[in-house]
Every structure is written in C-alpha cells, then in structure tokens.
Design a protein around this motif. Structure first.
Motif, PDB file in Angstrom:
ATOM      1  N   TRP A   1       0.841  -1.207   0.000  1.00 22.62           N
ATOM      2  CA  TRP A   1       0.000   0.000   0.000  1.00 22.62           C
ATOM      3  C   TRP A   1       0.875   1.255   0.000  1.00 22.62           C
ATOM      4  CZ3 TRP A   1      -2.696   2.237   4.891  1.00 22.62           C
ATOM      5  CH2 TRP A   1      -3.404   3.408   4.534  1.00 22.62           C
ATOM      6  N   LEU A   2       1.877   1.305   0.877  1.00 23.55           N
ATOM      7  CA  LEU A   2       2.752   2.479   0.939  1.00 23.55           C
ATOM      8  C   LEU A   2       3.472   2.691  -0.382  1.00 23.55           C
ATOM      9  CD1 LEU A   2       4.302   4.776   2.247  1.00 23.55           C
ATOM     10  CD2 LEU A   2       5.834   3.083   3.278  1.00 23.55           C
ATOM     11  N   LEU A   3       4.003   1.645  -0.969  1.00 20.75           N
ATOM     12  CA  LEU A   3       4.732   1.796  -2.233  1.00 20.75           C
ATOM     13  C   LEU A   3       3.828   2.320  -3.340  1.00 20.75           C
ATOM     14  CD1 LEU A   3       6.915  -1.423  -2.109  1.00 20.75           C
ATOM     15  CD2 LEU A   3       7.751   0.935  -2.042  1.00 20.75           C
ATOM     16  N   GLU A   4       2.575   1.887  -3.337  1.00 25.20           N
ATOM     17  CA  GLU A   4       1.635   2.404  -4.337  1.00 25.20           C
ATOM     18  C   GLU A   4       1.313   3.873  -4.074  1.00 25.20           C
ATOM     19  OE1 GLU A   4       0.546   1.076  -7.126  1.00 25.20           O
ATOM     20  OE2 GLU A   4       1.787  -0.695  -6.744  1.00 25.20           O
ATOM     21  N   GLU A   5       1.195   4.258  -2.828  1.00 24.16           N
ATOM     22  CA  GLU A   5       0.960   5.668  -2.512  1.00 24.16           C
ATOM     23  C   GLU A   5       2.133   6.534  -2.949  1.00 24.16           C
ATOM     24  OE1 GLU A   5      -1.655   7.210  -1.318  1.00 24.16           O
ATOM     25  OE2 GLU A   5      -2.924   5.680  -0.388  1.00 24.16           O
ATOM     26  N   LEU A   6       3.343   5.993  -2.828  1.00 24.14           N
ATOM     27  CA  LEU A   6       4.549   6.753  -3.179  1.00 24.14           C
ATOM     28  C   LEU A   6       4.907   6.642  -4.656  1.00 24.14           C
ATOM     29  CD1 LEU A   6       6.863   5.919  -0.129  1.00 24.14           C
ATOM     30  CD2 LEU A   6       5.393   7.929  -0.455  1.00 24.14           C
ATOM     31  N   HIS A   7       4.208   5.781  -5.395  1.00 20.35           N
ATOM     32  CA  HIS A   7       4.486   5.573  -6.824  1.00 20.35           C
ATOM     33  C   HIS A   7       5.934   5.142  -7.053  1.00 20.35           C
ATOM     34  CE1 HIS A   7       0.551   7.167  -7.953  1.00 20.35           C
ATOM     35  NE2 HIS A   7       0.766   8.161  -7.115  1.00 20.35           N
ATOM     36  N   VAL A   8       6.378   4.214  -6.219  1.00 23.63           N
ATOM     37  CA  VAL A   8       7.731   3.666  -6.347  1.00 23.63           C
ATOM     38  C   VAL A   8       7.667   2.398  -7.205  1.00 23.63           C
ATOM     39  CG1 VAL A   8       9.679   2.643  -5.091  1.00 23.63           C
ATOM     40  CG2 VAL A   8       8.436   4.596  -4.119  1.00 23.63           C
ATOM     41  N   ASP A   9       8.585   2.266  -8.143  1.00 27.69           N
ATOM     42  CA  ASP A   9       8.682   1.038  -8.923  1.00 27.69           C
ATOM     43  C   ASP A   9       9.252  -0.072  -8.047  1.00 27.69           C
ATOM     44  OD1 ASP A   9       7.721   2.219 -11.253  1.00 27.69           O
ATOM     45  OD2 ASP A   9       9.738   2.841 -11.895  1.00 27.69           O
ATOM     46  N   TYR A  10       8.635  -1.245  -8.135  1.00 27.66           N
ATOM     47  CA  TYR A  10       9.115  -2.362  -7.328  1.00 27.66           C
ATOM     48  C   TYR A  10       8.693  -3.668  -7.987  1.00 27.66           C
ATOM     49  CZ  TYR A  10       4.287  -2.537  -5.540  1.00 27.66           C
ATOM     50  OH  TYR A  10       2.925  -2.622  -5.437  1.00 27.66           O
ATOM     51  N   GLU A  11       9.373  -4.711  -7.561  1.00 27.16           N
ATOM     52  CA  GLU A  11       9.060  -6.070  -8.012  1.00 27.16           C
ATOM     53  C   GLU A  11       8.515  -6.847  -6.824  1.00 27.16           C
ATOM     54  OE1 GLU A  11      11.476 -10.091  -9.453  1.00 27.16           O
ATOM     55  OE2 GLU A  11      12.485  -8.124  -9.432  1.00 27.16           O
ATOM     56  N   ILE A  12       7.534  -7.693  -7.070  1.00 22.71           N
ATOM     57  CA  ILE A  12       6.968  -8.536  -6.014  1.00 22.71           C
ATOM     58  C   ILE A  12       7.384  -9.981  -6.237  1.00 22.71           C
ATOM     59  CG2 ILE A  12       4.884  -9.372  -4.877  1.00 22.71           C
ATOM     60  CD1 ILE A  12       3.416  -6.933  -5.770  1.00 22.71           C
ATOM     61  N   LYS A  13       7.871 -10.601  -5.185  1.00 25.73           N
ATOM     62  CA  LYS A  13       8.057 -12.049  -5.166  1.00 25.73           C
ATOM     63  C   LYS A  13       7.054 -12.610  -4.159  1.00 25.73           C
ATOM     64  CE  LYS A  13      12.795 -12.216  -6.810  1.00 25.73           C
ATOM     65  NZ  LYS A  13      14.164 -12.771  -6.626  1.00 25.73           N
ATOM     66  N   LYS A  14       6.144 -13.429  -4.658  1.00 23.94           N
ATOM     67  CA  LYS A  14       4.999 -13.860  -3.855  1.00 23.94           C
ATOM     68  C   LYS A  14       5.245 -15.217  -3.208  1.00 23.94           C
ATOM     69  CE  LYS A  14       1.714 -11.440  -6.860  1.00 23.94           C
ATOM     70  NZ  LYS A  14       0.526 -11.583  -7.739  1.00 23.94           N
ATOM     71  N   TYR A  15       4.714 -15.331  -1.986  1.00 22.43           N
ATOM     72  CA  TYR A  15       4.774 -16.574  -1.230  1.00 22.43           C
ATOM     73  C   TYR A  15       3.387 -16.852  -0.673  1.00 22.43           C
ATOM     74  CZ  TYR A  15       9.768 -15.437  -1.340  1.00 22.43           C
ATOM     75  OH  TYR A  15      11.030 -15.110  -1.749  1.00 22.43           O
ATOM     76  N   GLN A  16       3.052 -18.124  -0.561  1.00 21.34           N
ATOM     77  CA  GLN A  16       1.754 -18.530  -0.026  1.00 21.34           C
ATOM     78  C   GLN A  16       1.933 -19.209   1.327  1.00 21.34           C
ATOM     79  OE1 GLN A  16      -1.372 -17.933  -1.481  1.00 21.34           O
ATOM     80  NE2 GLN A  16      -0.119 -16.617  -2.808  1.00 21.34           N
ATOM     81  N   ARG A  17       1.003 -18.963   2.204  1.00 21.37           N
ATOM     82  CA  ARG A  17       1.032 -19.615   3.509  1.00 21.37           C
ATOM     83  C   ARG A  17       0.855 -21.132   3.364  1.00 21.37           C
ATOM     84  NH1 ARG A  17       0.939 -16.331   7.834  1.00 21.37           N
ATOM     85  NH2 ARG A  17       0.364 -14.137   7.533  1.00 21.37           N
ATOM     86  N   THR A  18       1.420 -21.857   4.310  1.00 19.31           N
ATOM     87  CA  THR A  18       1.260 -23.307   4.326  1.00 19.31           C
ATOM     88  C   THR A  18      -0.128 -23.665   4.849  1.00 19.31           C
ATOM     89  OG1 THR A  18       2.084 -23.535   6.587  1.00 19.31           O
ATOM     90  CG2 THR A  18       3.727 -23.506   4.812  1.00 19.31           C
ATOM     91  N   GLU A  19      -0.445 -24.951   4.853  1.00 19.36           N
ATOM     92  CA  GLU A  19      -1.732 -25.401   5.368  1.00 19.36           C
ATOM     93  C   GLU A  19      -1.911 -25.053   6.843  1.00 19.36           C
ATOM     94  OE1 GLU A  19      -2.344 -29.496   4.579  1.00 19.36           O
ATOM     95  OE2 GLU A  19      -2.451 -29.254   2.402  1.00 19.36           O
ATOM     96  N   SER A  20      -0.812 -24.936   7.566  1.00 22.69           N
ATOM     97  CA  SER A  20      -0.878 -24.562   8.986  1.00 22.69           C
ATOM     98  C   SER A  20      -0.845 -23.048   9.188  1.00 22.69           C
ATOM     99  CB  SER A  20       0.259 -25.213   9.770  1.00 22.69           C
ATOM    100  OG  SER A  20       1.520 -24.813   9.242  1.00 22.69           O
ATOM    101  N   HIS A  21      -0.992 -22.298   8.081  1.00 21.28           N
ATOM    102  CA  HIS A  21      -1.085 -20.838   8.093  1.00 21.28           C
ATOM    103  C   HIS A  21       0.239 -20.158   8.474  1.00 21.28           C
ATOM    104  CE1 HIS A  21      -3.881 -17.575   7.460  1.00 21.28           C
ATOM    105  NE2 HIS A  21      -3.411 -16.942   8.502  1.00 21.28           N
ATOM    106  N   THR A  22       1.336 -20.852   8.292  1.00 23.95           N
ATOM    107  CA  THR A  22       2.644 -20.265   8.578  1.00 23.95           C
ATOM    108  C   THR A  22       3.335 -19.892   7.275  1.00 23.95           C
ATOM    109  OG1 THR A  22       3.664 -22.456   8.587  1.00 23.95           O
ATOM    110  CG2 THR A  22       2.897 -21.590  10.706  1.00 23.95           C
ATOM    111  N   ALA A  23       4.420 -19.122   7.406  1.00 30.28           N
ATOM    112  CA  ALA A  23       5.196 -18.737   6.226  1.00 30.28           C
ATOM    113  C   ALA A  23       5.936 -19.955   5.682  1.00 30.28           C
ATOM    114  CB  ALA A  23       6.182 -17.640   6.590  1.00 30.28           C
ATOM    115  N   PRO A  24       6.110 -20.047   4.366  1.00 36.09           N
ATOM    116  CA  PRO A  24       6.812 -21.198   3.787  1.00 36.09           C
ATOM    117  C   PRO A  24       8.307 -21.136   4.088  1.00 36.09           C
ATOM    118  CG  PRO A  24       6.376 -19.580   2.086  1.00 36.09           C
ATOM    119  CD  PRO A  24       5.680 -19.083   3.329  1.00 36.09           C
TER     120      PRO A  24
END
Length: 219
Positions: free
Chosen positions: A17-40
């Motif tokens: 949200w902040l980066l979009e407000e500031l109009h900063v160029d950026y790249e996203i690397k996406k991760y999905q939560r595990t079945e136990s709702h923790t970070a991979p």
C-alpha cells in the motif's frame, strides 16, 4: 529495483500500500502460507527469520514491517507521508502502538481460536467452550478498552490517525491490525473506526496493492 517478498494475508500488505501511494517502482516475489497458516520455508533463504515482509533494496535486506515503512518513507517519501506538526505525537504513538500493543492482543485471540480447532477431535467439545470462556474473561475486556480508545481518537481526528490530508506511518501500521480485527469481530468496532477502514480500502493505491499482491482476505 526494489524487491518486496510478499506473503499473502500478512503484514506485507501495508508495504505494498505504501509503495503504491509513493508511486515507487518495485518487483513482487509472492509466497503462499502453508496449510498450517505459517510462512513457507523458502523465506528463510531471503532472511534468517523466515518471515514476511522482507524488502531487498540494492545491498540492503530489511525485515520487520515497521522498520520497512520508516525506511521507505525516509528514502522515497520526498516529504510525502509526513504528519502535520499537530499530529507528530499521534503519528509516533500509533506507529508503535499497532505492533507493540494491538497486534499481540489480536494474535492472542487468533491462537485461542485455532488451538481448539487443531486439537484431536475428541478434545474439541471440551476445549472450544473453555477457550471461549478464556476469551471472554481475559481478552474481551481488553479489546473493548482498545476499541473505545481507537474510536475516540478517530472521532476527533481529521480523517487519518495523525490528522492531515493523507496517510502517514501510523496509518500504514494500523491498517492491517484493524483489518484483522474487523474480519473476525467487526461488531466490536465503533462507527468511526469502520468508516476509517473503508476509507483505506477505497483508496486507489490500496486497491492497486491488492491487484498486484494477489488475494487479500481482509478487504
């Protein structure tokens, strides 16, 4: 280019949200939560703590969303995202209150909810009412006090936590905590608080952040 390591339904939403407000160029690397709702486990290759968000900006790798928010405002803000003089103390307070006080309370309630659900099935009928009673005794009075405190502040604030005509660090920090809270117990929040949450969700920058970051369960 700035890289954001983004975990779905996490505090990294505030960074997008902040980066979009500031109009900063950026790249996203996406991760999905595990079945136990923790970070991979893949996130441990980015930062030893294995949590999100993490940003990589040149030779800087930075975790902790509060630190990231401050870093981005300092480096890319160009005067944007700063509170008016009259709101500096509120900005300072709510920036730290979000993670120092409010989020631990919300996480405690989340734990009270998932522990009975993950217990052996024959224990669930015993644990669910027990943890519901614990919530009512230990957490509900505290949530009520915090809801009243936030509502009273927003009732006299001029749109944002620090006043002014645009979000500041306090808003980027408070947004995710209020989203998490409203998703489970919106009835506990006051009218001004609910209006505030919708004001954030209606901002074009916030909507772009969701489009780029992927499904967000709290808006």
């Amino acid at each position: 280019m700035l890289v954001v390591h983004h975990l779905n339904d996490s505090r990294s939403q505030r960074v997008l949200w902040l980066l979009e407000e500031l109009h900063v160029d950026y790249e996203i690397k996406k991760y999905q939560r595990t079945e136990s709702h923790t970070a991979p486990p893949e996130l441990k290759a980015v930062h030893p703590l294995g949590t999100a968000p993490v940003i990589v900006d040149g030779d800087i790798t930075l975790a902790e969303s509060g630190a990231i928010i401050q870093y981005l405002l300092d480096k890319y803000g160009q005067g944007r995202g700063q509170p008016p003089q009259s709101g500096k103390i509120d900005d300072l307070f709510f920036t730290h209150y979000a993670e120092g006080t409010l989020m631990p309370l919300i996480v405690n309630r989340f734990i009270f909810t998932i522990l009975p659900e993950r217990a052996p099935f024959f224990l669930r009928p015993l644990l669910q009412p027990l943890f519901a009673q614990l919530d009512g005794w230990a957490l509900a009075p505290r949530f009520k006090r915090h809801a009243q405190f936030i509502e009273a502040h927003l009732a006299k604030a001029d749109g944002w936590f620090a006043g002014g005509d645009s979000p500041t660090a306090a808003d980027y920090m408070m947004q995710i905590a209020l989203d998490f809270w409203a998703a489970g117990r919106a009835e506990e929040l006051g009218e001004h608080t609910l209006v505030y949450i919708q004001r954030v969700h209606d901002r074009p920058a916030f909507q772009r952040a969701i489009e780029k970051g992927g499904k967000y369960s709290y808006a």
